[in-house]
Write a protein that holds these residues in place. Structure first.
Motif, short mmCIF file in Angstrom:
data_model
loop_
_atom_site.label_atom_id
_atom_site.label_comp_id
_atom_site.label_asym_id
_atom_site.label_seq_id
_atom_site.Cartn_x
_atom_site.Cartn_y
_atom_site.Cartn_z
N UNK A 33 1.06 -1.19 0.08
CA UNK A 33 -0.13 -0.09 0.16
C UNK A 33 0.84 1.18 0.06
N UNK A 34 0.25 2.59 -0.38
CA UNK A 34 1.23 3.74 -0.19
C UNK A 34 1.21 3.92 1.27
N UNK A 35 2.34 4.83 1.20
CA UNK A 35 2.73 5.15 2.67
C UNK A 35 1.77 6.13 3.10
N UNK A 56 8.94 5.22 6.42
CA UNK A 56 9.31 3.99 7.25
C UNK A 56 8.39 2.88 7.03
N UNK A 57 7.15 2.97 6.51
CA UNK A 57 6.32 1.98 6.28
C UNK A 57 6.29 1.03 4.94
N UNK A 58 7.32 1.25 4.35
CA UNK A 58 7.59 0.75 3.23
C UNK A 58 8.20 -0.83 3.88
N UNK A 59 8.16 -1.95 2.84
CA UNK A 59 8.64 -3.18 3.38
C UNK A 59 10.02 -3.13 3.91
N UNK A 322 7.02 17.19 4.74
CA UNK A 322 8.46 16.80 4.95
C UNK A 322 8.26 15.43 4.98
N UNK A 323 9.38 14.57 5.10
CA UNK A 323 9.59 13.14 4.80
C UNK A 323 10.07 12.59 6.29
N UNK A 324 9.26 11.59 6.71
CA UNK A 324 9.90 10.54 7.83
C UNK A 324 10.62 9.50 7.14
N UNK A 325 11.88 9.70 6.95
CA UNK A 325 12.80 8.84 6.12
C UNK A 325 12.81 7.33 6.48
N UNK A 326 13.01 7.22 7.67
CA UNK A 326 13.23 5.83 8.17
C UNK A 326 12.89 5.73 9.63
N UNK A 327 12.92 4.54 10.06
CA UNK A 327 12.41 4.11 11.50
C UNK A 327 13.74 4.44 12.63
N UNK A 328 13.45 4.75 13.73
CA UNK A 328 14.51 4.95 14.57
C UNK A 328 15.05 3.81 15.06
#
Length: 367
Positions: A33-35, A56-59, A322-328
Motif C-alpha cells: 500500500x502507499x505510505x 518508514x512503512x515501506x517493506x 516533509x519526509x519521515x525517512x526511516x524508523x528510529x
C-alpha cells in the motif's frame, strides 16, 4: 545488401528472465500500500499544519525502498542485470537494505560497500536479506571500492548516486511527489507552501522539484542538508563541487562531493542543519508522534521549524510537508544512545529546549 547482426548469446539479460524479473518487482509493488501522510497539528500557529510522509512503512523501512525498486527496473530494462549478475552498491546503509531486499527477491548476489561507521542495525538488516557488507574506512572511497568489487565479481555497480534522478519517472506514475499531492487533495491547504527533503543522492529532491514545476504549482522546495555536507555549499557557489570530508554523522544525507543526481536548479532554498539540531529534532518528533524516527527525519524537522517560524513572521498560512525517512530502531545503538551522543561531542539540550518551545508553546525559532 544489409545483414542482421544478432545479439551476443552470452548477454546476461535474456527476454524470459527479464520479463519474469519485472513481473516479480511489479507484483511486490502491487502488494504494498502507499505510505501514510501523518498530520501534525500546531495549535499555537493558527493556519499552519505540518505533515510527515511516512516512508518508514515501506517493506524495507525507508524512503530508499522507492529508489531501489526504480534502480532495479531501470537497470533490468537497460539490459544491465541478468539472472546471474552480482549487484554492487555504494551506500550509507538504507539504500543497501532496500536493494538487498530486491536482490533476494530476484535470487541475485548483492554486495553493499559502506563506511565502517554505518550503524550495526543497518548492517544486520542487509545481512538479513542475504546481502554481503563490504566496509571501508574512508567514506569517500565507497565509489571506487564499489566499482572494484563489481569488476572482481563480474557484477554490476547499480550506482544510486548517478542514476537516482533518472531512474524515477518524475512526471508521475506514483512517485513520491505524485503521492504527496494526491494525499493532500482534501486538506485545508492542498498545495503545500513548502516541501522539505534531505539530499543523499539528490534523486528525491530532483523528483519533487521537477514534479512541482511540471504541474505548474506554487509550492516551494527546501532541501535540508547537514552543516558538514557539500550540497548547501554548492547551492551557494557552483564552483564548490567537493570537500575533503562530509563531517556529519547523520546517515543517509549529506555527501563530500556533489552527486550527479543532485539538481540545484529545482531547489528554492536550502537549510544547513547542525548534527546536534538533527539529533534533538529526531528525539522531539519521536515524542510528538509516539514512535521512533531516524536522524535524517530530525534534519528535516529542524528545517521545517525554521520555515514555519518564518511563515509566522510573514503572516502566512498554509501547509508544510516533509519526509519521515526511516524508523528510529535502526539507530538505537547510536542516535538514541545517550552515551554515544556524549562521546561524539554533541550537546543537544539547547536545541531540544528550542523545539519544545516551538511545538508546545508556539515560540519561533531563529536561524
Amino acid at each position: 545488401m544489409g545483414r542482421i547482426i544478432q545479439r551476443n548469446q552470452a548477454a546476461p539479460c535474456h527476454m524470459q528472465w527479464r520479463n519474469r524479473a519485472i513481473a516479480t518487482i511489479e507484483a511486490d509493488f502491487n502488494r504494498s500500500a502507499d505510505t501514510h501522510l501523518i498530520r501534525v497539528d500546531l495549535p499555537e500557529f493558527d493556519g499552519i499544519t505540518l505533515y510527515l510522509k511516512d516512508e518508514s512503512s515501506h517493506p524495507t523501512g525507508s524512503l530508499k525502498h522507492r529508489l531501489a525498486r526504480s534502480l532495479f527496473l531501470f537497470a533490468i530494462c537497460n539490459g544491465k542485470i541478468g539472472p546471474e549478475t552480482t549487484i554492487v552498491e555504494a551506500s550509507s546503509g538504507s539504500t543497501a537494505v532496500s536493494e538487498a531486499y530486491f536482490a533476494r527477491m530476484l535470487n541475485l548476489p548483492f554486495v553493499a560497500v559502506m563506511p565502517r561507521t554505518t550503524s550495526r542495525e543497518k548492517i544486520a538488516a542487509i545481512e538479513f536479506y542475504g546481502g554481503r557488507p563490504h566496509l571501508v574506512d574512508d567514506p569517500k572511497s565507497v565509489y571506487d571500492a564499489a566499482r572494484q568489487v563489481a569488476e572482481e565479481t563480474t557484477g554490476y555497480y547499480i550506482d544510486q548516486f548517478t542514476y537516482a534522478e533518472r531512474a524515477t519517472d518524475w512526471r508521475g506514475n506514483n512517485n513520491i511527489a505524485d503521492s504527496i499531492f494526491c494525499q493532500m487533495q482534501h486538506e485545508e491547504h492542498p498545495n503545500p507552501r513548502w516541501i522539505v527533503a534531505g539530499a543523499g543522492t539528490g534523486g528525491t529532491s530532483a523528483t519533487l522539484g521537477r514534479y512541482i514545476r511540471y504541474k505548474k504549482l506554487d509550492t516551494r522546495l527546501c532541501v535540508a542538508d547537514p552543516e558538514g555536507s557539500v550540497f548547501h555549499q554548492h547551492f551557494q557557489d557552483r564552483n564548490i563541487t567537493e570537500i575533503e570530508a562530509c563531517k556529519s554523522m547523520i546517515e543517509g544525507i549529506g555527501r563530500p562531493r556533489v552527486e550527479p543526481s543532485f539538481i540545484p536548479e529545482v531547489v528554492d532554498c536550502m537549510v544547513a542543519v547542525p548534527d546536534a539540531a538533527s539529533l534533538a529534532a529526531q528525539r522531539l518528533i519521536s515524542d510528538v508522534l509516539g514512535r521512533a524516527c531516524g536522524g535524517s527525519t530530525g534534519t528535516n524537522i529542524w528545517a521545517c521549524a525554521l520555515l514555519i517560524s518564518d511563515m509566522v513572521r510573514r503572516g502566512e498560512s498554509g501547509s508544510v510537508v516533509t519526509l519521515l525517512c526511516d524508523h528510529g530502531d535502526r539507530y538505537r545503538s547510536t542516535y538514541f544512545n545517550d552515551d554515544w551522543v556524549k562521546s561524539n561531542g554533541f550537546d543537544i539540550e539547547p536545541y531540544l529546549q528550542k523545539l519544545r518551545g516551538f511545538f508546545y508553546a508556539g515560540q519561533l525559532i531563529e536561524e
